[in-house]
Structures are given as C-alpha cells and as structure tokens.
Design a protein around this motif. Sequence first.
Motif, PDB file in Angstrom:
ATOM      1  N   LEU A  85      31.341  46.608  40.978  1.00 46.09           N
ATOM      2  CA  LEU A  85      32.107  45.893  39.728  1.00 46.09           C
ATOM      3  C   LEU A  85      32.225  46.710  38.464  1.00 46.09           C
ATOM      4  O   LEU A  85      33.005  46.902  37.851  1.00 46.09           O
ATOM      5  CB  LEU A  85      31.152  44.677  39.350  1.00 46.09           C
ATOM      6  CG  LEU A  85      31.149  43.539  40.341  1.00 46.09           C
ATOM      7  CD1 LEU A  85      30.134  42.304  39.891  1.00 46.09           C
ATOM      8  CD2 LEU A  85      32.675  42.845  40.299  1.00 46.09           C
ATOM      9  N   ALA A 110      26.910  45.062  42.491  1.00 50.51           N
ATOM     10  CA  ALA A 110      27.009  45.404  40.912  1.00 50.51           C
ATOM     11  C   ALA A 110      27.612  46.746  40.588  1.00 50.51           C
ATOM     12  O   ALA A 110      28.470  47.015  39.579  1.00 50.51           O
ATOM     13  CB  ALA A 110      25.669  45.486  40.301  1.00 50.51           C
ATOM     14  N   ASN A 143      31.187  41.489  34.189  1.00 46.73           N
ATOM     15  CA  ASN A 143      30.866  41.066  35.593  1.00 46.73           C
ATOM     16  C   ASN A 143      29.649  41.804  36.085  1.00 46.73           C
ATOM     17  O   ASN A 143      28.766  41.408  36.655  1.00 46.73           O
ATOM     18  CB  ASN A 143      31.954  40.720  36.548  1.00 46.73           C
ATOM     19  CG  ASN A 143      32.964  39.615  36.084  1.00 46.73           C
ATOM     20  OD1 ASN A 143      32.478  38.629  35.521  1.00 46.73           O
ATOM     21  ND2 ASN A 143      34.263  39.914  36.533  1.00 46.73           N
ATOM     22  N   GLY A 144      29.804  43.368  35.986  1.00 44.64           N
ATOM     23  CA  GLY A 144      28.521  43.959  36.586  1.00 44.64           C
ATOM     24  C   GLY A 144      27.544  43.941  35.916  1.00 44.64           C
ATOM     25  O   GLY A 144      26.357  43.789  36.352  1.00 44.64           O
ATOM     26  N   GLN A 150      34.857  49.193  39.468  1.00 45.55           N
ATOM     27  CA  GLN A 150      36.418  48.743  39.150  1.00 45.55           C
ATOM     28  C   GLN A 150      36.711  48.404  37.778  1.00 45.55           C
ATOM     29  O   GLN A 150      37.752  48.022  37.652  1.00 45.55           O
ATOM     30  CB  GLN A 150      36.394  47.442  40.179  1.00 45.55           C
ATOM     31  CG  GLN A 150      36.394  47.713  41.725  1.00 45.55           C
ATOM     32  CD  GLN A 150      36.357  46.491  42.424  1.00 45.55           C
ATOM     33  OE1 GLN A 150      35.832  45.316  41.968  1.00 45.55           O
ATOM     34  NE2 GLN A 150      36.567  46.618  43.618  1.00 45.55           N
ATOM     35  N   LEU A 165      33.420  37.908  43.431  1.00 47.38           N
ATOM     36  CA  LEU A 165      33.365  38.781  44.383  1.00 47.38           C
ATOM     37  C   LEU A 165      33.572  38.061  45.736  1.00 47.38           C
ATOM     38  O   LEU A 165      33.469  36.776  45.845  1.00 47.38           O
ATOM     39  CB  LEU A 165      31.759  39.464  44.777  1.00 47.38           C
ATOM     40  CG  LEU A 165      31.506  40.565  43.573  1.00 47.38           C
ATOM     41  CD1 LEU A 165      30.068  40.945  43.650  1.00 47.38           C
ATOM     42  CD2 LEU A 165      32.361  41.863  43.863  1.00 47.38           C
ATOM     43  N   GLU A 193      35.050  46.280  35.913  1.00 45.37           N
ATOM     44  CA  GLU A 193      34.696  44.952  35.456  1.00 45.37           C
ATOM     45  C   GLU A 193      33.322  44.944  34.830  1.00 45.37           C
ATOM     46  O   GLU A 193      32.237  44.691  35.303  1.00 45.37           O
ATOM     47  CB  GLU A 193      34.829  43.922  36.568  1.00 45.37           C
ATOM     48  CG  GLU A 193      35.926  43.647  37.236  1.00 45.37           C
ATOM     49  CD  GLU A 193      36.114  42.751  38.445  1.00 45.37           C
ATOM     50  OE1 GLU A 193      35.472  41.860  38.404  1.00 45.37           O
ATOM     51  OE2 GLU A 193      37.193  43.003  39.210  1.00 45.37           O
ATOM     52  N   THR A 216      31.151  36.065  39.653  1.00 43.22           N
ATOM     53  CA  THR A 216      31.572  37.399  39.474  1.00 43.22           C
ATOM     54  C   THR A 216      33.025  37.646  40.147  1.00 43.22           C
ATOM     55  O   THR A 216      33.524  38.652  39.893  1.00 43.22           O
ATOM     56  CB  THR A 216      30.617  38.387  39.517  1.00 43.22           C
ATOM     57  OG1 THR A 216      30.328  38.320  40.868  1.00 43.22           O
ATOM     58  CG2 THR A 216      29.438  38.294  38.728  1.00 43.22           C
TER      59      THR A 216
END
Length: 364
Positions: A276, A273, A284-285, A279, A244, A281, A242
């Motif tokens: 993400l 999560a 991705n979360g 932000q 990170l 995303e 993802t």
Amino acid sequence: MTPPRPVIYGTLVASLLFWSVLLAFLALIYLIMAPFLTSLGWALIIGIATFPLYRRLRTRLGGNDTKAALVMMLGVVLTIIVPLSGLIYLLSKEIPATYAIFERLAAGGGRDLLTGIMTHPAVAPWLARLQPYLGQVDLTVTDSVFPAAKQGLGFLLGYITGFLKNSLAVLFRVVVMIVILTFVYRNGERVRDKLRQVAPLTDPEWELLTGTIDRVISAVLFGVFFTCVVQGSLGGIGFWFTGLPSPILFGVIMAGCAIIPVVGTALVWAPAAIVLFLQGEVMNGIIMVGWGAGIVGSIDNVIRPIFISGRGHIPILVTALGGLGGLIAFGLIGLVTGPILLSLLIDLVTIAAQRNGCPEEGRM
C-alpha cells in the motif's frame, strides 16, 4: 518315551499365538475403521471439548441423554459445519482470481510492477538516499516469490476444487462424524469408565493422562484455534477496508499464520502494508499498520485468557511444533492431535520416571 516339554515352552507358544492373533485382529479393525478415522477423530475432539456443556444441558433436560445429545448435535451443525461450508464456498470464488494475479506477476508482469513502484515519485527519492547502502536493487522476487505464491495458491485451488467435486463423499464423512458425536455424548462416560478398568495405570496416572487430553483439547480449540479465527477475521476486515484483493483468502492465511510464535499474522499484513505504501496509498498503509499491529497482532493477549479461563494452558513450544507438525502430517486435524501427542509423550516420560524412582521436578 519322549520326555515332556517344559511348561515354559508351552507358555511361550501360547503367548506368541495370543499376540499374533491380537495384532491380526487389530490390523483388520484398522482396515475397517480407516475410512472413518478423520470423522472419528473430529467427533472425539468436539465431543471432549463440549462435554461439560453437554452435562449442564442434560441436567436442565432432566437427565435425558438422547434429548441433550440431539440438541448438542444441532448446535454443532449450526455453529461449526454451516459456517465452515460457507467459508469454503467463498474461498472457491476468491482463490481463482488471486491465482490469476500471481500467474501474471510470475510471467513477467511483476518486474514491470516493481519497476513502476520504484520509480514512483513518492518512492524514488527514498531509494536514491538508500542506494549507497543497498547497492543494486535485486528484482529476482519475480523469479522466486511470485512463482512460489502461485504454486501455493494452486495447491489451495486444487484442494478446494477437489473438496467441491467430492462434496458427496465429504457430506457422508460429516454425517458419520455427527452420528459418532451423538454416541460420544450419550455413551462417552461409560466407555471412559470401561477403559479405566482395563488400563494398566494407577489412579493418579490415569487422571494425569486423561486430564492432559481434556486440557490440551480445550486449550488448543479455545485458546489457539478460536484465537486464530478471530485474528484471521480481523485481518480480513483490514484487507477489505483498505481495498486489498481477496480479503477472505488472506484472512484465512492470517488465521493459519497466527499459530506461529512472535511473527504470526505480521507475515501477511506487514507485506500488505508495504504494498500500500509503495503504491502511494499512504493513508491506507498507515491504517493497515495500525490495524495489524494494534488490533490483529495484539488481540490474542486479550481474548486468549478469556477463551482458556479455567482450562489450563500448554507450553508454546508444544503448541507450535505439535500444531504445525501435525498439520503437515495429518492435515487439519493435526492442529489438535499434534499437541495432544506431544503432551502425552511428556506425561508418559513423567510416569516412567516416577515408576523408576526419579524425583519429580515439575511438568513442562
């Protein structure tokens, strides 16, 4: 003429003298062995856990103790020591970068970051709906969470740095552990028989205590330690996939959190999560939530029975309290010695109760 002193007086003096000399002797032995106790402890733990494999290998090698011990020693080096050394090297690369991020956040950048997230078009409408219920959103996380995380990473950074600076001393301890481990394989059975002859225990009591040590070591190493390693590895993969930062570092943290009942690895992947999602995303979360809850958080239910198959089990309370308390008190080796000590305490109480005629109601 002075009357002779009672025999009981001479017996008491002799007993006091004997125990005084014995305690002094044990104190001197402790001072001699103190620098090697950690190496001795790990050698015993690894030796006991892998002794069944050593027996099978010795049988295949025609009963040659020396050859079997050398092969086992090489296997331990390749499967444990080499990967662990590589992990420590990688952590020494990731921790300083992550520490610098939290240092900036603790210095004030975290407030700007949270303000930017809360005013994000994908987040602001939801916060507006929740505002009547939550009231004023508190941003004191920058005054508490970020500095605490920075302090924790600083501790890890100092530990890893000290480990690397004292690499020669660490290498010496590893060599000592390997040498002791070789003798555990070759002479472990004979030493165990000698201890059995001098121990003031009946055969059932001896089997209870030694069986507990074997069972707890196997259960902790295979059912807890290896499970935590797998969960931490999978969690690190999730961080890497993802995008990170510091996937190896947070994978190690997740492996440590995996021992905590109920919440476990969610203490790490759930906040990741959330970050993400905040932000923007979203995909991705969602991946992190699915991976964390569906794979990382539940894989232990699949692999733990495989690891501990035929090795018995220990109560979750003994594992959690013994492991975490042992880690704080004794360091990494306490993850194993803590549950062993608690389990032995339960067995000793059971033995005392049986000797006093109390009915046995089953073990914990």
